[in-house]
Design a protein around this motif. Structure first.
Motif, PDB file in Angstrom:
ATOM      1  N   TYR A 191       0.827  -1.205   0.000  1.00 19.70           N
ATOM      2  CA  TYR A 191       0.000   0.000   0.000  1.00 19.70           C
ATOM      3  C   TYR A 191       0.866   1.263   0.000  1.00 19.70           C
ATOM      4  N   LEU A 192       2.005   1.224   0.701  1.00 18.72           N
ATOM      5  CA  LEU A 192       2.904   2.383   0.695  1.00 18.72           C
ATOM      6  C   LEU A 192       3.461   2.624  -0.706  1.00 18.72           C
ATOM      7  N   VAL A 193       3.806   1.571  -1.428  1.00 17.06           N
ATOM      8  CA  VAL A 193       4.277   1.733  -2.810  1.00 17.06           C
ATOM      9  C   VAL A 193       3.166   2.319  -3.682  1.00 17.06           C
ATOM     10  N   LEU A 194       1.933   1.835  -3.513  1.00 18.19           N
ATOM     11  CA  LEU A 194       0.808   2.405  -4.257  1.00 18.19           C
ATOM     12  C   LEU A 194       0.613   3.880  -3.909  1.00 18.19           C
ATOM     13  N   TRP A 195       0.715   4.205  -2.631  1.00 16.00           N
ATOM     14  CA  TRP A 195       0.563   5.596  -2.188  1.00 16.00           C
ATOM     15  C   TRP A 195       1.652   6.469  -2.834  1.00 16.00           C
ATOM     16  N   LEU A 196       2.896   5.979  -2.814  1.00 16.89           N
ATOM     17  CA  LEU A 196       3.998   6.729  -3.431  1.00 16.89           C
ATOM     18  C   LEU A 196       3.723   6.975  -4.919  1.00 16.89           C
TER      19      LEU A 196
END
Length: 129
Positions: free
Chosen positions: A118-123
């Motif tokens: 999810y952090l990669v998607l957010w980035l």
């Protein structure tokens, strides 16, 4: 071309999420972050923007360091300038301190693989759009 759609996380009014995760990701529900995590995400976004105004690409390389799952994320801007972020699954959440943002690589640890994805998607959402 594949497009991933996901809702932006809403902020909980608590300093830390009760389950200890970076993101609360309920099935069929809206993702949530703590107020502290929201601040860390905003700081990360501001540091990327400070270094790379107009950043255009993000590349993610999943790998392992020892027994830990990781994602090496490169955010690239104009003239081949880049920010490198290593996101590691460690069972706890940690973010770079203010002075660590001056280094060429930033280290973030997250609770589990769902947090890392999810952090990669957010980035991707804040950098490319």
């Amino acid at each position: 071309m594949m497009t991933l759609k996901y809702p932006a996380p809403q902020t909980e009014a608590v300093p830390v999420l009760p389950d200890g995760n970076v993101f609360t990701l309920p099935p069929q529900g809206e993702p949530r972050v703590s107020a502290t995590t929201r601040e860390n995400l905003q700081r990360l976004n501001a540091q990327i923007r400070r270094r790379l105004p107009g950043a255009t690409t993000i590349t993610c390389h999943p790998h392992r360091v020892g027994l830990s799952s990781c994602a090496a994320v490169t955010v690239e801007g104009r003239l081949r300038r880049a920010v490198n972020i290593l996101i590691t699954v460690s069972g706890q959440e940690s973010w770079p301190d203010a002075e660590e943002y001056e280094h060429p690589r930033w280290y973030i640890t997250v609770t589990d693989t769902a947090d890392m994805v999810y952090l990669v998607l957010w980035l991707h959402g804040v950098v490319v759009h």
